[in-house]
Design an enzyme around this catalytic site. Structure first.
Site, PDB file in Angstrom:
ATOM      1  N   GLU A 256      -1.419  -8.692   4.003  1.00 61.96           N
ATOM      2  CA  GLU A 256      -1.121  -8.993   5.412  1.00 61.96           C
ATOM      3  C   GLU A 256      -2.385  -9.201   6.244  1.00 61.96           C
ATOM      4  O   GLU A 256      -2.332  -9.755   7.339  1.00 61.96           O
ATOM      5  CB  GLU A 256      -0.274  -7.874   6.020  1.00 61.96           C
ATOM      6  CG  GLU A 256      -1.013  -6.680   6.545  1.00 61.96           C
ATOM      7  CD  GLU A 256      -1.595  -5.761   5.465  1.00 61.96           C
ATOM      8  OE1 GLU A 256      -1.321  -5.990   4.263  1.00 61.96           O
ATOM      9  OE2 GLU A 256      -2.324  -4.805   5.842  1.00 61.96           O
TER      10      GLU A 256
ATOM     11  N   HIS B  48      -3.803  -5.223   0.510  1.00 65.02           N
ATOM     12  CA  HIS B  48      -3.308  -5.629   1.835  1.00 65.02           C
ATOM     13  C   HIS B  48      -3.296  -7.138   2.004  1.00 65.02           C
ATOM     14  O   HIS B  48      -4.220  -7.712   2.585  1.00 65.02           O
ATOM     15  CB  HIS B  48      -4.150  -4.967   2.928  1.00 65.02           C
ATOM     16  CG  HIS B  48      -3.900  -3.513   3.035  1.00 65.02           C
ATOM     17  ND1 HIS B  48      -2.926  -2.988   3.850  1.00 65.02           N
ATOM     18  CD2 HIS B  48      -4.445  -2.468   2.362  1.00 65.02           C
ATOM     19  CE1 HIS B  48      -2.899  -1.680   3.707  1.00 65.02           C
ATOM     20  NE2 HIS B  48      -3.810  -1.342   2.795  1.00 65.02           N
TER      21      HIS B  48
ATOM     22  N   CYS C 107       0.821  -1.216   0.000  1.00 65.44           N
ATOM     23  CA  CYS C 107       0.000   0.000   0.000  1.00 65.44           C
ATOM     24  C   CYS C 107       0.856   1.268   0.000  1.00 65.44           C
ATOM     25  O   CYS C 107       1.415   1.615  -1.038  1.00 65.44           O
ATOM     26  CB  CYS C 107      -1.010  -0.043   1.145  1.00 65.44           C
ATOM     27  SG  CYS C 107      -2.463   0.944   0.793  1.00 65.44           S
TER      28      CYS C 107
HETATM   29  N1  LIG Z   1      -2.200   6.926   2.700  1.00 63.24           N
HETATM   30  C1  LIG Z   1      -1.906   6.282   1.430  1.00 63.24           C
HETATM   31  C2  LIG Z   1      -1.560   4.807   1.653  1.00 63.24           C
HETATM   32  C3  LIG Z   1      -2.775   3.999   2.040  1.00 63.24           C
HETATM   33  C4  LIG Z   1      -2.506   2.855   2.999  1.00 63.24           C
HETATM   34  O1  LIG Z   1      -1.382   2.433   3.223  1.00 63.24           O
HETATM   35  N2  LIG Z   1      -3.607   2.389   3.614  1.00 63.24           N
HETATM   36  C5  LIG Z   1      -3.557   1.438   4.679  1.00 63.24           C
HETATM   37  C6  LIG Z   1      -3.676   2.169   6.001  1.00 63.24           C
HETATM   38  C7  LIG Z   1      -4.064   1.299   7.179  1.00 63.24           C
HETATM   39  C8  LIG Z   1      -3.327  -0.037   7.211  1.00 63.24           C
HETATM   40  O2  LIG Z   1      -2.087  -0.049   7.372  1.00 63.24           O
HETATM   41  O3  LIG Z   1      -3.982  -1.080   7.046  1.00 63.24           O
HETATM   42  C9  LIG Z   1      -3.101   6.413   0.508  1.00 63.24           C
HETATM   43  O4  LIG Z   1      -4.191   6.768   1.021  1.00 63.24           O
HETATM   44  O5  LIG Z   1      -2.961   6.142  -0.689  1.00 63.24           O
END
Ligand SMILES: N[C@@H](CCC(=O)NCCCC(=O)O)C(=O)O
Length: 256
Positions: free
Chosen positions: A222, A220, A112
């Site tokens: 994970e 995601h 992400c």
């Molecule tokens: N802020 C960036 C990256 C988005 C992101 O990493 N979301 C996951 C956040 C929560 C988690 O770690 O599960 C965007 O908005 O593009």
């Protein structure tokens, strides 16, 4: 001996105290799905000795975060990014860390925000507000849902034929979750796209001709990784690369 994997942390204020934070699901995905030893990589910027750190690590997991890469790193509009949506200390850590890891062949799995960081670190750019583009879907999480339901699959990604992911997963497409405002605009020249959403947004990449495993995904894996066979396959491939590096490090140090 299990490989040791560094997990990038975010700099946040917790109960009024400056803190380094990592989501539990990232830590458990490394400890359980990858069967490696997770350690934290603090967002210390120039205070972190990256070469010394990478000499002792067998892999890097670049995590997601509610914060975004500061637009100044890719020519974006800094005026529109709200301060609470940024983490300059993390940028100052992960961008040089990812560049050095790719160059040294330290295995990298970027998720992400990490997917976006890898692209920016290698010279690419981001869309700051994908949902405003007009020709892209809204990739943001559904805030009307309880947090745990936001990690359920919401759209299809199509895998590059004979690409890294299609070969690893032996399929042409897959359903993924989506919790992001930003997305890859111009792909860094060192990266190869491995998956796209229906709207054309790049959802996965790998570093072409990298000396080691260097893969990024916008979704995601994970999240409850051990319950998803695609996530298990991805983390196992990452773990195999980390095991290879660990063996090389032991050989070079004469400890085997
Ligand atoms: N802020 C960036 C990256 C988005 C992101 O990493 N979301 C996951 C956040 C929560 C988690 O770690 O599960 C965007 O908005 O593009």
């Amino acid at each position: 001996m299990r490989p040791i994997v560094g997990i990038t942390a975010c700099s946040e204020i917790v109960n009024g105290v400056d803190s380094q934070c990592v989501g539990d699901k990232y830590i458990r995905s490394i400890a359980v799905a990858a069967d490696c030893v997770p350690v934290l990589v603090p967002s210390l910027g120039e205070a972190l000795d990256i070469p010394s750190l990478l000499e002792r690590l067998d892999g890097i997991l670049a995590t997601g975060s509610d914060s975004g890469v500061h637009p100044r790193h890719y020519g974006g509009n800094a005026a529109r990014q709200t301060p609470d949506g940024l983490d300059p200390a993390r940028d100052a850590t992960t961008l040089p860390l990812l560049r050095a890891a790719v160059e040294k062949g330290v295995p990298v799995l970027a998720i992400c925000r990490g997917h976006q960081e890898l692209n920016v670190a290698l010279g690419g750019t981001l869309h700051q507000f994908v949902h405003e583009l007009g020709d892209k879907r809204d990739h943001r999480e559904d805030t009307a849902l309880p947090k745990k339901e936001r990690y359920e699959p919401v759209h299809t990604v199509h895998l590059a034929p004979e690409g890294f992911l299609a070969t690893l997963l032996e399929r042409e497409d897959m359903e993924v979750n989506s919790l992001h405002w930003q997305g890859i605009d111009r792909l860094a020249s060192l990266l190869v796209a491995d998956a796209w959403a229906d709207d054309g947004l790049i959802e996965a990449t790998h570093v072409a001709d990298a000396p080691g495993f260097a893969v990024s995904v916008q979704w995601h894996p994970e999240w409850r990784a051990e319950e998803n066979p695609h996530s298990v396959a991805l983390f196992e491939a990452f773990a195999k690369a980390c095991q290879q590096r660990a063996a090389e490090r032991r050989h070079c140090s004469g400890s085997e």
